[in-house]
Design an enzyme around this catalytic site. Sequence first.
Site, PDB file in Angstrom:
ATOM      1  N   LYS A  26       0.830  -1.203   0.000  1.00 55.17           N
ATOM      2  CA  LYS A  26       0.000   0.000   0.000  1.00 55.17           C
ATOM      3  C   LYS A  26       0.867   1.256   0.000  1.00 55.17           C
ATOM      4  O   LYS A  26       0.669   2.179  -0.790  1.00 55.17           O
ATOM      5  CB  LYS A  26      -0.922   0.002   1.221  1.00 55.17           C
ATOM      6  N   ARG A  96      -3.670   2.833   8.634  1.00 53.77           N
ATOM      7  CA  ARG A  96      -3.931   1.532   8.010  1.00 53.77           C
ATOM      8  C   ARG A  96      -2.652   0.705   7.942  1.00 53.77           C
ATOM      9  O   ARG A  96      -1.543   1.234   7.917  1.00 53.77           O
ATOM     10  CB  ARG A  96      -4.463   1.699   6.578  1.00 53.77           C
ATOM     11  N   GLY A 105      -8.233  -7.169   4.620  1.00 53.98           N
ATOM     12  CA  GLY A 105      -9.095  -7.351   5.779  1.00 53.98           C
ATOM     13  C   GLY A 105      -8.481  -8.100   6.939  1.00 53.98           C
ATOM     14  O   GLY A 105      -9.134  -8.312   7.971  1.00 53.98           O
ATOM     15  N   MET A 107      -5.710  -7.253   8.792  1.00 55.47           N
ATOM     16  CA  MET A 107      -5.160  -6.415   9.864  1.00 55.47           C
ATOM     17  C   MET A 107      -6.078  -5.223  10.106  1.00 55.47           C
ATOM     18  O   MET A 107      -7.106  -5.074   9.470  1.00 55.47           O
ATOM     19  CB  MET A 107      -3.736  -5.999   9.503  1.00 55.47           C
ATOM     20  N   ARG A 352      -3.720  -1.495  -6.142  1.00 55.04           N
ATOM     21  CA  ARG A 352      -2.947  -2.738  -5.948  1.00 55.04           C
ATOM     22  C   ARG A 352      -3.309  -3.675  -7.076  1.00 55.04           C
ATOM     23  O   ARG A 352      -4.349  -3.499  -7.739  1.00 55.04           O
ATOM     24  CB  ARG A 352      -3.267  -3.372  -4.598  1.00 55.04           C
ATOM     25  N   HIS A 468      -3.580 -43.168  -0.295  1.00 57.87           N
ATOM     26  CA  HIS A 468      -3.993 -43.908  -1.489  1.00 57.87           C
ATOM     27  C   HIS A 468      -5.170 -43.211  -2.167  1.00 57.87           C
ATOM     28  O   HIS A 468      -5.173 -42.999  -3.388  1.00 57.87           O
ATOM     29  CB  HIS A 468      -4.388 -45.337  -1.103  1.00 57.87           C
ATOM     30  N   SER A 777      14.343 -42.314 -10.985  1.00 61.14           N
ATOM     31  CA  SER A 777      13.083 -41.603 -10.810  1.00 61.14           C
ATOM     32  C   SER A 777      12.864 -41.475  -9.305  1.00 61.14           C
ATOM     33  O   SER A 777      12.819 -42.486  -8.593  1.00 61.14           O
ATOM     34  CB  SER A 777      11.928 -42.369 -11.452  1.00 61.14           C
ATOM     35  N   CYS A 844       8.624 -38.711  -9.773  1.00 59.23           N
ATOM     36  CA  CYS A 844       7.303 -39.256 -10.092  1.00 59.23           C
ATOM     37  C   CYS A 844       6.377 -39.269  -8.888  1.00 59.23           C
ATOM     38  O   CYS A 844       5.272 -39.800  -8.951  1.00 59.23           O
ATOM     39  CB  CYS A 844       7.420 -40.665 -10.670  1.00 59.23           C
ATOM     40  N   TYR A 864      12.933 -34.168 -15.976  1.00 57.72           N
ATOM     41  CA  TYR A 864      11.478 -34.129 -16.142  1.00 57.72           C
ATOM     42  C   TYR A 864      10.796 -34.253 -14.784  1.00 57.72           C
ATOM     43  O   TYR A 864      11.394 -34.690 -13.793  1.00 57.72           O
ATOM     44  CB  TYR A 864      10.985 -35.232 -17.075  1.00 57.72           C
TER      45      TYR A 864
END
Length: 891
Positions: A26, A96, A105, A107, A352, A468, A777, A844, A864
Amino acid sequence: MAKWVYSFGGGGADGSAELRNLLGGKGANLAEMCNIGLSVPPGFTISTEVCTYFYDNNRTYPGDLEQQVDEALGKLEALADKKFGDPTDPLLVSVRSGARASMPGMMDTVLNLGLNDTTIKGLIAKSEDPRFAYDSYRRFIQMFSDIVLGIDLHNFEDVLDSTKRTKGYTLDVQMTADDWKAIAEEYKQIVQRELGEPFPQDPKAQLWGAVGAVFGSWNNQRANTYRRLHGIPASWGTAVNVQTMVFGNMGDDCATGVAFTRDPATGTNVFYGEYLVNAQGEDVVAGIRTPQPINLVAKEANKSDLPSMEETMPALYTELAGVRETLEKHYREMQDLEFTIERDRLYILQTRNGKRTAAAALKIAVDMCNEGLITKAEAVNRVDAASLDQLLHPTLDPKAEKTVIGKGLPASPGAASGKIVMTADDAEAQAALGERVILVREETSPEDIHGMHAAAGILTTRGGMTSHAAVVARGMGRACVSGVGEIHIDQRAGTVTARGVTLKLGDTITIDGSAGEVMAGEVPTVEPELSGDFNTLMQWADEIRRMKVRTNAETPTDARTAVGFGAEGIGLCRTEHMFFEGDRITAVRRMIVADTVDQRRSALAELLPMQRQDFVDLFQIMAGHPVTIRLLDPPLHEFLPKTEADMEKVAEVAGVDPQLVKQRAAQLEEMNPMLGHRGCRLGITFPEIYEMQARAILEAVVQVHKETGATVTPEIMIPLAFSREELDILKALIDKVAEEVQQSADFDMNYLVGTMIELPRAALLADELAQTAQFFSFGTNDLTQTTFGISRDDAGHFLPDYINANVLETDPFVTLDQSGVGQLVKFACEKGRGARSDIKLGICGEHGGDPASVRFCQTAGLDYVSCSPYRVPIARLAAAQAALEAREVDA
């Protein structure tokens, strides 16, 4: 001398947007708007460094802070041409918060500060509106008493409600000047009664009280919760902004409003917002009055009868539209701005970067790039990768009412409604009849796979984010809420009870896998829509990223879904899931209860053609992309039934005595199966299992080549190895099978044999394993378990406490633990590459679809990442963002 205070206003500022970390978002934006010539009420910012000092020094301030505040206050008085505490024309200010990351909202804020029994007279004289003045005073007393003095808000609300009832009023606007004056007096009496002392009259004392309250609010409960949810470090602190009050409630030539430079819901390039004539900013958001549209476009779109700002204040609207254009061009980003009009003069109170939906973020990023405002790389960085989940799954209709009966973990995104079923068989049977069902269980196992596939969603009372149920649901694109401990399932009675509500089999429930909520009844959902902008952004991301993105898939449906989302191969095919399909489980169970190698081979021979066709399907769908196939991993007891009746059925099908099945189940039972007879240990003990799987893979390669002419190079992965010796034994077995297949088919093929790094010992001995393994992997689900010594299925009960106590920053099963598990991954990469320069390295585990973990994979040098099909777009975007971040570091 350290600089703690930064002034702004009068066409300039001490700070700028570059000082965001010091001034907070701000404060930095207020300074920046002054620097570019916008009309901003003047003020000053007390930096975040004071907040850090405040908490490091028992809530005290630096010695020279008061002097710097006094000097800034003097500058402010000169710019405003008013004096703080002046009885004839008082300077009033707002106080503020303002952290570097937006925390709307969370603080505290104090408005109208500087009013007292003396200055109120000056405000009345200058405004010529006693009602406005006393309304402002009572608002200030109420707000200051609540936030600074700690007096419960209900004390003041009770007085106001009682007065309105006595007077026969329904709305605040009916209150007269005398009413507000009397209310203000009663409010001061409340302070005297609650604290034993009068309401503070000294403006300087009011100011320092408010400053301390704002700094104190950095550690209030809601701010702490918000920071935890959004990954904002407590060490950042907040700034405090003290700014001249401007009033939108001094008459019909005054107004206040909120606007977005583009539509935050859709991203459309239209000016979007609301305003109110003769009102304060809190009135716009409080719902006390119905806000009016700012322009004719919004008025027509909302079919509003209320006059727009464009109609009632055309000159000021034109000026505001010019501010919109200035802000977007300057910030090159969609802005959320607050404005006030005081006596026909427009002031911008704040700007903002605007919060937006995922769909809006996508459109805004692509549109701004096409408009020339930002580059492709900037567009890629503008969209939160994790937010793409909102675009890939149904979501709850935000306008719909809902009755939440339980809260658990958001295990797999999306929303689904359906009838309660409690067994996988019932889920499959009812789904076959066209019913939508939610599978509700304490926990799921691989044996439930058919029911999970048939269900619209899955709810478990146990398990975490990588249980799972969670892993399988994400792979299937099913909504899942796990670990809802407050729900009690009574399997015998067929009931589900939570928060005083009891539902039974067949009743409808709704789950929100993105929020972790469970609701009674059916809640309407909104289906996702993928726009052309989605494909455009993904294409730009693919041009930028270094790492490839594969998928975890073992069914044709999952593989096709992943290819549609841009997967470049399969990084994990879990063959055990294939064993539960159709009649295969019978052959698997015959193999498990077999007494001899020949009996096992006989059962495996039945499985061979089925497995071979599985791999043929996957190779053809992947069309030349790499496919990594993990040989059988889970302990064999997971394939056996649990009840005596089911064991008797297995015995009948297998042609053996039921007692033999029971004995075999007892023999296979383990105290800690996760660390028991599983993974490559099965291949060492029962080599014929891995031999059959290797033959199925390699014969599938031959078949695909004969049928399509395509060349496939499968990657055969040996799970849970902790030594080179294990790999040597099993690679020799695979090589022997390969030689037999090649000779039989008269066909030369290429294949890779590698291992899954999921044990700390394997990571530490990576150079030795790389002598045999051609790829690593990283199975980070199990690597996290074995490094922490924590079960992912049980951790949901206590990990939140660890996070709340700051023992852990995040759930390590959701975001990779870089300081522990991550160091093992980096070490194994370095050792592996040192021993074999061309070794392939990938991940993986479920971390492969988590943006923060993908960033780590980039820095660790992985080739990857692999994740569930519906997380492929997330991983593609996250990989591009990680590549851009790496370029910035290198630069």
